[in-house]
Design a protein around this motif. Structure first.
Motif, PDB file in Angstrom:
ATOM      1  N   ALA A  25      47.506 122.096  -6.439  1.00  0.00           N
ATOM      2  CA  ALA A  25      48.183 121.091  -5.612  1.00  0.00           C
ATOM      3  C   ALA A  25      49.606 120.867  -6.097  1.00  0.00           C
ATOM      4  CB  ALA A  25      47.394 119.783  -5.624  1.00  0.00           C
ATOM      5  N   ALA A  26      49.792 120.827  -7.404  1.00  0.00           N
ATOM      6  CA  ALA A  26      51.137 120.630  -7.952  1.00  0.00           C
ATOM      7  C   ALA A  26      52.047 121.799  -7.575  1.00  0.00           C
ATOM      8  CB  ALA A  26      51.061 120.469  -9.469  1.00  0.00           C
ATOM      9  N   LEU A  27      51.514 122.999  -7.634  1.00  0.00           N
ATOM     10  CA  LEU A  27      52.309 124.171  -7.265  1.00  0.00           C
ATOM     11  C   LEU A  27      52.631 124.178  -5.770  1.00  0.00           C
ATOM     12  CD1 LEU A  27      50.532 126.857  -9.467  1.00  0.00           C
ATOM     13  CD2 LEU A  27      52.829 125.896  -9.807  1.00  0.00           C
ATOM     14  N   CYS A  28      51.723 123.675  -4.962  1.00  0.00           N
ATOM     15  CA  CYS A  28      51.944 123.625  -3.507  1.00  0.00           C
ATOM     16  C   CYS A  28      53.028 122.632  -3.116  1.00  0.00           C
ATOM     17  CB  CYS A  28      50.645 123.282  -2.779  1.00  0.00           C
ATOM     18  SG  CYS A  28      49.510 124.675  -2.682  1.00  0.00           S
ATOM     19  N   ASP A  30      55.908 122.498  -4.280  1.00  0.00           N
ATOM     20  CA  ASP A  30      57.159 123.262  -4.198  1.00  0.00           C
ATOM     21  C   ASP A  30      56.984 124.281  -3.080  1.00  0.00           C
ATOM     22  OD1 ASP A  30      59.105 125.336  -4.521  1.00  0.00           O
ATOM     23  OD2 ASP A  30      59.411 124.699  -6.597  1.00  0.00           O
ATOM     24  N   MET A  31      57.610 124.033  -1.942  1.00  0.00           N
ATOM     25  CA  MET A  31      57.423 124.874  -0.757  1.00  0.00           C
ATOM     26  C   MET A  31      57.811 126.331  -1.012  1.00  0.00           C
ATOM     27  SD  MET A  31      56.050 124.905   2.118  1.00  0.00           S
ATOM     28  CE  MET A  31      55.785 123.178   2.330  1.00  0.00           C
ATOM     29  N   ASP A  32      58.813 126.558  -1.837  1.00  0.00           N
ATOM     30  CA  ASP A  32      59.217 127.930  -2.146  1.00  0.00           C
ATOM     31  C   ASP A  32      58.091 128.665  -2.880  1.00  0.00           C
ATOM     32  OD1 ASP A  32      61.125 130.106  -2.245  1.00  0.00           O
ATOM     33  OD2 ASP A  32      61.358 129.639  -4.392  1.00  0.00           O
ATOM     34  N   ILE A  33      57.504 127.994  -3.857  1.00  0.00           N
ATOM     35  CA  ILE A  33      56.370 128.591  -4.582  1.00  0.00           C
ATOM     36  C   ILE A  33      55.195 128.805  -3.632  1.00  0.00           C
ATOM     37  CG2 ILE A  33      54.596 128.133  -6.328  1.00  0.00           C
ATOM     38  CD1 ILE A  33      56.779 126.821  -8.035  1.00  0.00           C
ATOM     39  N   MET A  35      55.135 129.262  -0.424  1.00  0.00           N
ATOM     40  CA  MET A  35      55.358 130.343   0.531  1.00  0.00           C
ATOM     41  C   MET A  35      55.290 131.721  -0.138  1.00  0.00           C
ATOM     42  SD  MET A  35      55.564 128.847   3.383  1.00  0.00           S
ATOM     43  CE  MET A  35      56.134 130.143   4.441  1.00  0.00           C
ATOM     44  N   ARG A  36      55.821 131.821  -1.333  1.00  0.00           N
ATOM     45  CA  ARG A  36      55.852 133.124  -2.010  1.00  0.00           C
ATOM     46  C   ARG A  36      54.532 133.492  -2.671  1.00  0.00           C
ATOM     47  NH1 ARG A  36      59.544 133.602  -6.302  1.00  0.00           N
ATOM     48  NH2 ARG A  36      59.442 131.368  -6.598  1.00  0.00           N
ATOM     49  N   HIS A  37      53.699 132.510  -2.957  1.00  0.00           N
ATOM     50  CA  HIS A  37      52.489 132.784  -3.742  1.00  0.00           C
ATOM     51  C   HIS A  37      51.219 132.237  -3.094  1.00  0.00           C
ATOM     52  CE1 HIS A  37      55.020 134.194  -6.998  1.00  0.00           C
ATOM     53  NE2 HIS A  37      55.758 133.112  -6.844  1.00  0.00           N
ATOM     54  N   MET A  38      51.158 132.225  -1.775  1.00  0.00           N
ATOM     55  CA  MET A  38      50.003 131.653  -1.075  1.00  0.00           C
ATOM     56  C   MET A  38      48.695 132.324  -1.500  1.00  0.00           C
ATOM     57  SD  MET A  38      48.891 129.298   0.777  1.00  0.00           S
ATOM     58  CE  MET A  38      50.438 128.609   1.299  1.00  0.00           C
ATOM     59  N   ASP A  39      48.701 133.657  -1.655  1.00  0.00           N
ATOM     60  CA  ASP A  39      47.474 134.360  -2.046  1.00  0.00           C
ATOM     61  C   ASP A  39      46.997 133.915  -3.423  1.00  0.00           C
ATOM     62  OD1 ASP A  39      49.771 135.605  -3.111  1.00  0.00           O
ATOM     63  OD2 ASP A  39      48.742 137.536  -3.292  1.00  0.00           O
ATOM     64  N   LYS A  40      47.923 133.696  -4.331  1.00  0.00           N
ATOM     65  CA  LYS A  40      47.549 133.249  -5.682  1.00  0.00           C
ATOM     66  C   LYS A  40      47.059 131.798  -5.660  1.00  0.00           C
ATOM     67  CE  LYS A  40      50.760 136.498  -7.703  1.00  0.00           C
ATOM     68  NZ  LYS A  40      51.304 137.059  -6.462  1.00  0.00           N
ATOM     69  N   LEU A  41      47.671 130.987  -4.822  1.00  0.00           N
ATOM     70  CA  LEU A  41      47.227 129.597  -4.698  1.00  0.00           C
ATOM     71  C   LEU A  41      45.831 129.524  -4.085  1.00  0.00           C
ATOM     72  CD1 LEU A  41      50.613 128.075  -3.566  1.00  0.00           C
ATOM     73  CD2 LEU A  41      49.468 127.694  -5.761  1.00  0.00           C
ATOM     74  N   GLN A  42      45.556 130.400  -3.140  1.00  0.00           N
ATOM     75  CA  GLN A  42      44.206 130.455  -2.566  1.00  0.00           C
ATOM     76  C   GLN A  42      43.202 130.921  -3.614  1.00  0.00           C
ATOM     77  OE1 GLN A  42      45.055 132.935   0.838  1.00  0.00           O
ATOM     78  NE2 GLN A  42      45.168 131.160   2.190  1.00  0.00           N
ATOM     79  N   ALA A  43      43.615 131.819  -4.507  1.00  0.00           N
ATOM     80  CA  ALA A  43      42.739 132.265  -5.592  1.00  0.00           C
ATOM     81  C   ALA A  43      42.419 131.113  -6.532  1.00  0.00           C
ATOM     82  CB  ALA A  43      43.381 133.427  -6.353  1.00  0.00           C
ATOM     83  N   ILE A  44      43.403 130.256  -6.769  1.00  0.00           N
ATOM     84  CA  ILE A  44      43.176 129.075  -7.608  1.00  0.00           C
ATOM     85  C   ILE A  44      42.108 128.185  -6.972  1.00  0.00           C
ATOM     86  CG2 ILE A  44      44.237 126.896  -8.361  1.00  0.00           C
ATOM     87  CD1 ILE A  44      46.790 128.521  -8.939  1.00  0.00           C
ATOM     88  N   ASP A  45      42.198 127.989  -5.677  1.00  0.00           N
ATOM     89  CA  ASP A  45      41.209 127.179  -4.968  1.00  0.00           C
ATOM     90  C   ASP A  45      39.823 127.813  -5.044  1.00  0.00           C
ATOM     91  OD1 ASP A  45      40.466 124.952  -3.186  1.00  0.00           O
ATOM     92  OD2 ASP A  45      40.098 126.573  -1.756  1.00  0.00           O
TER      93      ASP A  45
END
Length: 83
Positions: A25-28, A30-33, A35-45
């Motif tokens: 959530a903290a990384l999300c 930052d919109m730039d992060i 947008m560039r790392h959506m796949d990694k953020l989904q992996a975190i979830d």
């Protein structure tokens, strides 16, 4: 392992899931992060979801029924094969 130990492990898994989700959530924020790392953020979830599923499985009265409730197909199928 005793049931009390399983409960303690389940609590830790849930705490870790909360921490992982908070990180995502903290990384999300930052919109730039995001947008560039959506796949990694989904992996975190997904990591958090797996942790919660494993915690519930550890304390389930009926592990076979709990496996069927696991919403993550890959994890559910893996647990079926090992059971």
């Amino acid at each position: 392992m005793g049931q009390a130990t399983h409960r303690q492990i389940a609590v830790v898994l849930d705490e870790l899931a909360e921490e992982v989700e908070a990180l995502g959530a903290a990384l999300c924020e930052d919109m730039d992060i995001a947008m560039r790392h959506m796949d990694k953020l989904q992996a975190i979830d997904l990591i958090a979801q797996k942790q919660r599923s494993l915690g519930r499985l550890l304390v389930a009265e009926s592990p076979a029924e709990e496996i069927e409730r696991i919403a993550i197909d890959v994890l559910r199928d893996r647990m079926r094969l090992s059971g």
